[in-house]
Design a protein around this motif. Structure first.
Motif, PDB file in Angstrom:
ATOM      1  N   PRO A 215      46.047  38.562  60.867  1.00 54.42           N
ATOM      2  CA  PRO A 215      46.717  39.422  59.883  1.00 54.42           C
ATOM      3  C   PRO A 215      46.866  38.755  58.518  1.00 54.42           C
ATOM      4  O   PRO A 215      46.967  39.444  57.495  1.00 54.42           O
ATOM      5  N   LEU A 216      46.882  37.419  58.491  1.00 55.94           N
ATOM      6  CA  LEU A 216      46.995  36.720  57.204  1.00 55.94           C
ATOM      7  C   LEU A 216      45.681  36.872  56.428  1.00 55.94           C
ATOM      8  O   LEU A 216      45.682  37.134  55.221  1.00 55.94           O
ATOM      9  N   CYS A 217      44.557  36.718  57.120  1.00 61.02           N
ATOM     10  CA  CYS A 217      43.254  36.962  56.477  1.00 61.02           C
ATOM     11  C   CYS A 217      43.180  38.416  56.019  1.00 61.02           C
ATOM     12  O   CYS A 217      42.700  38.709  54.921  1.00 61.02           O
ATOM     13  N   HIS A 218      43.652  39.316  56.872  1.00 62.12           N
ATOM     14  CA  HIS A 218      43.632  40.734  56.499  1.00 62.12           C
ATOM     15  C   HIS A 218      44.391  40.950  55.192  1.00 62.12           C
ATOM     16  O   HIS A 218      43.894  41.619  54.277  1.00 62.12           O
ATOM     17  N   LEU A 219      45.585  40.377  55.114  1.00 57.91           N
ATOM     18  CA  LEU A 219      46.395  40.566  53.907  1.00 57.91           C
ATOM     19  C   LEU A 219      45.667  40.063  52.673  1.00 57.91           C
ATOM     20  O   LEU A 219      45.661  40.693  51.619  1.00 57.91           O
ATOM     21  N   LYS A 220      45.050  38.913  52.810  1.00 57.15           N
ATOM     22  CA  LYS A 220      44.350  38.316  51.666  1.00 57.15           C
ATOM     23  C   LYS A 220      43.158  39.187  51.257  1.00 57.15           C
ATOM     24  O   LYS A 220      42.953  39.457  50.071  1.00 57.15           O
ATOM     25  N   LEU A 221      42.381  39.605  52.246  1.00 59.81           N
ATOM     26  CA  LEU A 221      41.149  40.340  51.953  1.00 59.81           C
ATOM     27  C   LEU A 221      41.430  41.793  51.543  1.00 59.81           C
ATOM     28  O   LEU A 221      40.652  42.395  50.802  1.00 59.81           O
ATOM     29  N   ASP A 222      42.523  42.332  52.026  1.00 61.38           N
ATOM     30  CA  ASP A 222      42.819  43.742  51.760  1.00 61.38           C
ATOM     31  C   ASP A 222      43.627  43.936  50.481  1.00 61.38           C
ATOM     32  O   ASP A 222      43.419  44.898  49.750  1.00 61.38           O
ATOM     33  N   THR A 223      44.550  43.002  50.211  1.00 62.68           N
ATOM     34  CA  THR A 223      45.489  43.265  49.108  1.00 62.68           C
ATOM     35  C   THR A 223      45.186  42.481  47.826  1.00 62.68           C
ATOM     36  O   THR A 223      45.784  42.754  46.799  1.00 62.68           O
ATOM     37  N   GLN A 224      44.313  41.506  47.904  1.00 62.01           N
ATOM     38  CA  GLN A 224      44.120  40.634  46.743  1.00 62.01           C
ATOM     39  C   GLN A 224      42.765  40.827  46.056  1.00 62.01           C
ATOM     40  O   GLN A 224      42.251  39.913  45.404  1.00 62.01           O
ATOM     41  N   THR A 225      42.177  42.001  46.201  1.00 64.00           N
ATOM     42  CA  THR A 225      40.827  42.204  45.674  1.00 64.00           C
ATOM     43  C   THR A 225      40.775  42.156  44.142  1.00 64.00           C
ATOM     44  O   THR A 225      39.773  41.730  43.580  1.00 64.00           O
ATOM     45  N   ALA A 226      41.844  42.581  43.494  1.00 62.52           N
ATOM     46  CA  ALA A 226      41.823  42.558  42.021  1.00 62.52           C
ATOM     47  C   ALA A 226      41.756  41.115  41.520  1.00 62.52           C
ATOM     48  O   ALA A 226      40.931  40.786  40.645  1.00 62.52           O
ATOM     49  N   HIS A 227      42.600  40.248  42.086  1.00 61.98           N
ATOM     50  CA  HIS A 227      42.574  38.835  41.689  1.00 61.98           C
ATOM     51  C   HIS A 227      41.247  38.195  42.071  1.00 61.98           C
ATOM     52  O   HIS A 227      40.675  37.398  41.322  1.00 61.98           O
ATOM     53  N   ALA A 228      40.762  38.548  43.262  1.00 61.59           N
ATOM     54  CA  ALA A 228      39.510  37.959  43.749  1.00 61.59           C
ATOM     55  C   ALA A 228      38.342  38.360  42.857  1.00 61.59           C
ATOM     56  O   ALA A 228      37.486  37.532  42.509  1.00 61.59           O
ATOM     57  N   SER A 229      38.311  39.635  42.475  1.00 58.72           N
ATOM     58  CA  SER A 229      37.215  40.130  41.622  1.00 58.72           C
ATOM     59  C   SER A 229      37.204  39.395  40.285  1.00 58.72           C
ATOM     60  O   SER A 229      36.162  38.975  39.779  1.00 58.72           O
ATOM     61  N   LYS A 230      38.404  39.206  39.738  1.00 60.48           N
ATOM     62  CA  LYS A 230      38.518  38.516  38.451  1.00 60.48           C
ATOM     63  C   LYS A 230      38.084  37.058  38.591  1.00 60.48           C
ATOM     64  O   LYS A 230      37.388  36.510  37.724  1.00 60.48           O
ATOM     65  N   ALA A 231      38.481  36.443  39.690  1.00 65.07           N
ATOM     66  CA  ALA A 231      38.194  35.013  39.876  1.00 65.07           C
ATOM     67  C   ALA A 231      36.704  34.730  40.024  1.00 65.07           C
ATOM     68  O   ALA A 231      36.217  33.697  39.571  1.00 65.07           O
ATOM     69  N   ILE A 232      35.974  35.644  40.674  1.00 67.22           N
ATOM     70  CA  ILE A 232      34.534  35.371  40.877  1.00 67.22           C
ATOM     71  C   ILE A 232      33.658  36.178  39.925  1.00 67.22           C
ATOM     72  O   ILE A 232      32.431  36.092  39.959  1.00 67.22           O
ATOM     73  N   GLY A 233      34.286  36.986  39.061  1.00 65.09           N
ATOM     74  CA  GLY A 233      33.517  37.726  38.056  1.00 65.09           C
ATOM     75  C   GLY A 233      32.652  38.812  38.645  1.00 65.09           C
ATOM     76  O   GLY A 233      31.540  39.073  38.172  1.00 65.09           O
ATOM     77  N   ARG A 234      33.153  39.465  39.666  1.00 66.42           N
ATOM     78  CA  ARG A 234      32.375  40.526  40.315  1.00 66.42           C
ATOM     79  C   ARG A 234      33.340  41.441  41.063  1.00 66.42           C
ATOM     80  O   ARG A 234      34.273  40.961  41.693  1.00 66.42           O
ATOM     81  N   GLU A 235      33.135  42.735  40.979  1.00 67.96           N
ATOM     82  CA  GLU A 235      34.013  43.673  41.682  1.00 67.96           C
ATOM     83  C   GLU A 235      33.746  43.602  43.179  1.00 67.96           C
ATOM     84  O   GLU A 235      32.620  43.830  43.624  1.00 67.96           O
TER      85      GLU A 235
END
Lengths: 293, 326
Positions: free
Chosen positions: A238-258
């Motif tokens: 569930p911790l991986c789920h939370l990261k992958l499901d809820t943090q996509t905006a930060h993740a997209s910005k960090a790697i420069g890709r939606e």
């Protein structure tokens, strides 16, 4: 086959930020005829952070949780990789160090409890694979997931440290080439997606203190699954789920890709294959919309 | 009774990373098909590539006994000490298609040879030596008891191969992060009863580079060919920070301490409360995600948290078993 019974250690997340994980666990257990006795007395496992602060306290609290499973005479089943790690690590240390076990039991005696070491600790993923059996699961599939490419995301604490975790799995898991989740996807009729990041870290445990590191790890994981043409991802943690499901905006910005994909709990995937309804599985609780059912 | 030892062979395709910084703009992969015997280790394959296929192929090796650490590379992404790793095990693990790469493709100089400058800089930065006033004319030996020696927890067996360092995902992302090998070295000397350093623990507790940025993925424990378990040393460095009273009041430290506070209050964690305690006013940056989670039913308000049954037991145990004050 004798009815499987486990003492369910829910962990904290399933009761708070991933309610759908609790719902789908209950739904799947019912479909499979598995009885779960919830350990309502259990405390937080410390999630690998309390351990940084006070090792002995975390041992006592985790030993207390296992002691309650022992009172029921049942194997403890976890539904969170980090709960699995911390509980299994406590059991390993106490079962291999009589002096430490005595010190911990001295404390537990203050509340009328004793850690004996009689209950095993396993994750629901491995309970399904090792105890229930994938062949039997296959026979029960009513809605094969054959139209989906599904990217497994294993989560660190089920596969590493392998020496410890393989004590609790009947089928040894190779941390560099894990197969349990892939096997489960295939048993549910889906196609597995092989991608480099499937056994890598999601970054959850440093989200507050190292947000950039955490976001890049999340972004890379979703991007890897997307590049493998995944329709969605599935994880037992569930911790991986939370990261992958809820943090996509930060993740997209960090790697420069939606980047964004639906990220299902392992139980939700199994539940879909077994014919549970989306409502029973709590599929409406995800941030990344699950629009394929 | 004699036991017959039979040598077997199998075909393996090696996809080998090639790059010469003096000549190549981009790296490329060369394929080599070989019959591999059950007696060989990965280093034998590197030798055969050089001796039988291409004399320009470059790699480091020295002792061939798992002691010097120079031959560490990656096979199918797994950090491997080439002279120690059996080919049979590699094929069993990954099958007959094996990718041979340097520990870090980003830092490749020529084929398997990398620039380990970052590794050594970080090693040097954690004061990797004993800090002690030594009497140059001692009257007796400076003895360390077996119990005190055990506290090093085999951290002194590190061979500086870099396998854990280049397996660490935090190192790959954050160039300031010291990494597991440097932490293992820091622990080795911090745990030594003779050591009097006043700065090492503070250095490894710095934000952005120190132990609090460890992602807890256990890659370093899996990668270490000497089974030193670097993440175990990182955990001990965390604990030392509290025991020595040098833990700073920052988000990472409050995050660890917050677990205890939450457990005392509810038995289980109050996830929202933990973030608030850890972040303080900076929690406002989480509001957009928190709002989305709230609309999806993913946030439980403080009054909705289900407390552990027999909470009094937990509170009593926390009070009697706590060993650290902060």
């Amino acid at each position: 086959m004798e009815k499987l019974r486990y003492a369910l250690f829910t962990g904290c997340t399933a009761k708070q930020s991933t309610p759908e994980q609790m719902m789908s666990t209950v739904a799947v257990a019912e479909k499979l005829g598995i009885e779960l006795v919830e350990l309502t007395e259990a405390s937080c496992c410390g999630a690998s952070h309390l351990q940084d602060y006070d090792d002995f306290l975390s041992l006592v609290l985790n030993a207390r949780n296992i002691a309650y499973a022992e009172k029921h005479g049942l194997t403890m089943v976890t539904i969170c990789n980090t709960c699995q790690l911390n509980t299994a690590m406590t059991k390993h240390r106490l079962d291999n160090n009589e002096e430490l076990k005595a010190k911990v039991n001295e404390k537990l005696a203050e509340v009328g409890l004793e850690y004996k070491g009689t209950s095993n600790v396993t994750h629901f993923l491995y309970a399904i694979i090792d105890d229930f059996g994938l062949d039997k699961l296959k026979e029960m599939v009513v809605t094969p997931l054959s139209q989906f490419n599904i990217a497994p995301f294993y989560g660190c604490h089920n596969i590493r440290p392998s020496e410890l975790q393989n004590e609790t799995h009947k089928t040894a898991e190779n941390p560099y080439n894990p197969t349990s989740l892939d096997d489960l996807i295939i048993a549910c009729g889906g196609e597995t997606v092989d991608y480099e990041e499937k056994n890598k870290c999601c970054g959850f445990h440093v989200e507050l203190q190292a947000p950039h590191t955490a976001a890049v790890l999340t972004g890379n994981a979703i991007a890897g699954a997307m590049d493998g043409n995944a329709d969605w991802m599935v994880t037992p943690c569930p911790l991986c789920h939370l990261k992958l499901d809820t943090q996509t905006a930060h993740a997209s910005k960090a790697i420069g890709r939606e980047v964004e994909l639906p990220v299902l709990h392992m139980q939700q995937m199994v539940g879909l294959a077994l014919g549970c309804t989306p409502a029973e599985l709590g599929l409406n609780h995800h941030l990344a919309k699950v629009d394929f059912v | 009774m004699s036991i017959e030892h039979k040598i077997t062979t199998q075909k393996v395709n090696f996809k080998v990373f090639r790059f010469n910084a003096d000549e190549d703009y981009l790296p490329y992969y060369e394929n080599y098909d070989m019959e591999v015997t059950s007696e060989e280790v990965v280093l034998d394959i590197l030798n055969r590539i050089k001796w039988d296929h291409d004399g320009s192929f470059s790699y480091r090796r020295s002792c061939r006994h798992g002691i010097c650490g120079t031959c560490a590379i990656k096979v199918n992404g797994r950090s491997t000490l080439a002279c120690k790793e059996s080919m049979n095990d590699m094929v069993e693990l990954f099958g007959n298609e094996l990718v041979i790469e340097p520990l870090s493709t980003k830092r490749a100089v020529k084929d398997m040879i990398i620039d380990k400058g970052d590794f050594w800089e970080k090693h040097a930065a954690v004061t990797p030596y004993l800090v002690a006033d030594i009497d140059e004319n001692p009257e007796s030996e400076n003895l360390v008891s077996p119990e005190d020696a055990e506290k090093l927890d085999e951290a002194d067996l590190c061979i500086q191969c870099g396998a854990c360092h280049y397996a660490c995902p935090a190192v790959a992302i954050n160039e300031d992060f010291f990494g597991p090998a440097a932490f293992a070295a820091a622990y080795r000397f911090s745990a030594d009863v003779r050591d009097n350093s006043t700065s090492r623990l503070a250095d490894v507790n710095e934000e952005k580079q120190g132990v609090w940025d460890c992602v807890k993925c256990f890659e370093c424990a899996e990668a270490c060919p000497k089974e030193i378990n670097p993440i175990g040393k990182i955990t001990k460095l965390h604990q030392m920070a509290f025991q020595e009273g040098i833990a700073k009041n920052n988000v990472a430290v409050r995050h660890a301490v917050g677990f205890k506070k939450s457990i005392v209050k509810n038995g289980v964690l109050d996830e929202g409360g933990l973030v608030l305690y850890s972040e303080g006013p900076a929690i406002v940056k989480h509001i957009p995600v928190a709002f989305k989670m709230f609309t999806k039913g993913k946030i439980v308000p403080p009054w909705g948290i289900t407390k552990s049954e027999n909470l009094d037991e937990i509170q009593k145990l926390v009070k009697s078993s706590s060993t650290v004050k902060f």
